[in-house]
Design a protein around this motif. Structure first.
Motif, mmCIF file in Angstrom:
data_model
loop_
_atom_site.group_PDB
_atom_site.id
_atom_site.type_symbol
_atom_site.label_atom_id
_atom_site.label_comp_id
_atom_site.label_asym_id
_atom_site.label_seq_id
_atom_site.Cartn_x
_atom_site.Cartn_y
_atom_site.Cartn_z
ATOM 1 N N LEU A 224 82.606 54.947 -81.039
ATOM 2 C CA LEU A 224 83.130 56.321 -81.389
ATOM 3 C C LEU A 224 84.706 56.083 -81.946
ATOM 4 N N PRO A 225 85.125 56.842 -82.841
ATOM 5 C CA PRO A 225 86.859 56.855 -82.781
ATOM 6 C C PRO A 225 87.540 56.852 -81.551
ATOM 7 N N ALA A 226 88.622 56.317 -81.698
ATOM 8 C CA ALA A 226 89.406 55.945 -80.237
ATOM 9 C C ALA A 226 90.014 57.158 -79.728
ATOM 10 N N HIS A 227 89.913 58.310 -80.192
ATOM 11 C CA HIS A 227 90.471 59.433 -79.799
ATOM 12 C C HIS A 227 89.445 60.593 -79.255
ATOM 13 N N ILE A 228 88.138 59.762 -79.110
ATOM 14 C CA ILE A 228 86.842 60.629 -78.351
ATOM 15 C C ILE A 228 86.480 59.964 -77.316
ATOM 16 N N ASN A 229 86.594 60.760 -76.295
ATOM 17 C CA ASN A 229 85.863 59.876 -75.086
ATOM 18 C C ASN A 229 84.528 60.849 -74.649
ATOM 19 N N ILE A 230 83.525 60.217 -74.367
ATOM 20 C CA ILE A 230 82.183 60.713 -73.742
ATOM 21 C C ILE A 230 82.311 60.608 -72.258
ATOM 22 N N ASN A 231 82.830 61.716 -71.511
ATOM 23 C CA ASN A 231 82.992 61.660 -70.035
ATOM 24 C C ASN A 231 81.791 61.213 -69.282
ATOM 25 N N SER A 232 80.518 61.945 -69.389
ATOM 26 C CA SER A 232 79.278 61.475 -68.928
ATOM 27 C C SER A 232 78.046 61.862 -69.982
ATOM 28 N N LEU A 233 77.119 61.019 -69.778
ATOM 29 C CA LEU A 233 75.794 61.562 -70.362
ATOM 30 C C LEU A 233 74.710 61.102 -69.810
ATOM 31 N N GLU A 234 74.043 62.124 -69.531
ATOM 32 C CA GLU A 234 72.564 62.310 -68.879
ATOM 33 C C GLU A 234 71.709 61.899 -69.757
ATOM 34 N N VAL A 235 70.729 61.066 -69.274
ATOM 35 C CA VAL A 235 69.691 60.585 -70.320
ATOM 36 C C VAL A 235 68.243 60.617 -69.517
ATOM 37 N N MET A 236 67.505 61.333 -69.908
ATOM 38 C CA MET A 236 65.679 61.259 -69.408
ATOM 39 C C MET A 236 65.076 61.187 -70.650
ATOM 40 N N PRO A 237 63.908 60.529 -70.430
ATOM 41 C CA PRO A 237 62.888 60.527 -71.312
ATOM 42 C C PRO A 237 62.089 61.903 -71.364
ATOM 43 N N VAL A 238 61.436 62.407 -72.682
ATOM 44 C CA VAL A 238 60.738 63.629 -72.650
ATOM 45 C C VAL A 238 59.858 63.922 -71.466
ATOM 46 N N ASP A 239 59.474 62.741 -70.866
ATOM 47 C CA ASP A 239 58.220 63.125 -69.811
ATOM 48 C C ASP A 239 58.895 63.216 -68.648
ATOM 49 N N GLN A 240 60.139 63.539 -68.541
ATOM 50 C CA GLN A 240 60.782 63.692 -67.157
ATOM 51 C C GLN A 240 61.701 65.135 -67.369
ATOM 52 N N ALA A 241 61.616 65.853 -66.060
ATOM 53 C CA ALA A 241 62.304 67.036 -65.869
ATOM 54 C C ALA A 241 62.772 67.382 -64.571
ATOM 55 N N PHE A 242 63.026 68.365 -64.204
ATOM 56 C CA PHE A 242 63.696 68.911 -62.893
ATOM 57 C C PHE A 242 62.579 69.306 -61.860
ATOM 58 N N SER A 243 62.528 68.839 -60.633
ATOM 59 C CA SER A 243 61.561 69.225 -59.976
ATOM 60 C C SER A 243 61.884 70.646 -59.335
ATOM 61 N N PRO A 244 60.864 71.698 -58.878
ATOM 62 C CA PRO A 244 61.305 72.788 -57.999
ATOM 63 C C PRO A 244 61.757 72.549 -56.814
ATOM 64 N N PHE A 245 62.392 73.502 -56.241
ATOM 65 C CA PHE A 245 62.738 73.277 -54.923
ATOM 66 C C PHE A 245 61.497 72.999 -53.998
ATOM 67 N N ALA A 246 61.888 72.121 -53.026
ATOM 68 C CA ALA A 246 60.896 71.889 -51.959
ATOM 69 C C ALA A 246 60.976 72.775 -50.834
ATOM 70 N N ILE A 247 59.813 73.168 -50.415
ATOM 71 C CA ILE A 247 59.650 74.124 -49.363
ATOM 72 C C ILE A 247 58.316 73.825 -48.072
ATOM 73 N N ASN A 248 58.943 73.747 -47.018
ATOM 74 C CA ASN A 248 57.926 73.245 -46.090
ATOM 75 C C ASN A 248 57.462 74.495 -45.347
ATOM 76 N N ARG A 249 56.023 74.587 -45.707
ATOM 77 C CA ARG A 249 55.207 75.537 -45.352
ATOM 78 C C ARG A 249 54.425 75.438 -44.005
ATOM 79 N N LYS A 250 54.515 76.089 -43.144
ATOM 80 C CA LYS A 250 53.730 75.884 -41.813
ATOM 81 C C LYS A 250 52.443 76.828 -41.661
#
Length: 250
Positions: A224-250
């Motif tokens: 990229l142009p020298a004045h541009i910095n990509i600080n961080s870049l998170e990459v997932m496939p479309v087959d991946q997302a975020f899990s729900p919170f885990a809850i222990n049920r007794k």
């Protein structure tokens, strides 16, 4: 002028794919790894690219600094350092895991990355030119069972990258943290300690990221142009997302 990229852990997976991508664009390459036979084969495969290979383990601080100090004159001015070498070992819970695995991950994912960064950064600052790309992981942001120490090491990579930027304010040096999600490579076989069947099960029914995808992203961030910095870049496939919170049920 021809630019130079130094890639750690270049013998397989992301590192090998990145070496191929940069070579295709005419860059000079410094490739490091622990397996000299693989490095030599890769060097031959990348002909006619200019390639310098160094065999050492990035867990060895002295070897890291010696490798940088003894770079041939034509390769000394490294434009891009890709801290790619890293690994995950096991998925056992913290209370029963192998402590040696934790130590190996810390020594490789944290200490090795620090050593290589510290060895090359003074030269970049002196020239007021350079780019450090660190290979983090979504595991550094999102916890999961068995991620324990591995996730901790990648959380370090995330925050270390941001703190480097804070220290380098006022220079033209860029720092980027790439955070891949589900990616199929030799990395997974290493995690399961050679059990390819277990590694393959992780990807069944999915279309995961492949090393060439990450190589393309890393190359893009560094061109990229020298004045541009990509600080961080998170990459997932479309087959991946975020899990729900885990809850222990007794």
């Amino acid at each position: 002028m021809t630019k130079t990229v130094l890639i750690t852990g270049a013998t397989a997976g992301f590192g090998k794919a990145m070496a191929e991508r940069y070579a295709a664009e005419g860059w000079q390459l410094v490739l490091t790894g622990r397996r000299s036979d693989r490095l030599e084969q890769l060097k031959q495969d990348l002909t006619p690219a200019k390639v310098h290979t160094i065999t050492f383990d990035i867990r060895d601080k002295e070897a890291c600094f010696k490798a940088v100090e003894k770079l041939p004159s034509g390769f000394k001015n490294v434009d891009v350092l890709v801290n790619n070498a890293g690994l995950a070992l096991g998925l056992d819970p913290a209370q029963s895991c192998d402590l040696t695995d934790w130590e190996t991950m810390i020594d490789t994912n944290i200490k090795g990355l620090m050593y290589m960064t510290r060895a090359l950064l003074p030269s970049m600052v002196e020239r007021d030119q350079g780019h450090i790309v660190n290979l983090g992981s979504v595991a550094g942001t999102y916890p999961y069972p068995g991620g324990n120490c591995y996730g901790g090491t990648k959380a370090f990579v995330n925050h270390f990258s941001k703190n480097l930027l804070a220290d380098l304010l006022g220079t033209k040096i860029r720092v980027t943290n790439i955070e891949p999600g589900l990616c199929e490579s030799e990395f997974s076989v290493v995690r399961f300690k050679g059990d390819k069947n277990s590694a393959d099960k992780v990807y069944q029914g999915t279309q995961p990221i492949v090393p060439q995808d990450i190589a393309e992203i890393v190359y893009w961030t560094t061109t990229l142009p020298a004045h541009i910095n990509i600080n961080s870049l998170e990459v997932m496939p479309v087959d991946q997302a975020f899990s729900p919170f885990a809850i222990n049920r007794k």
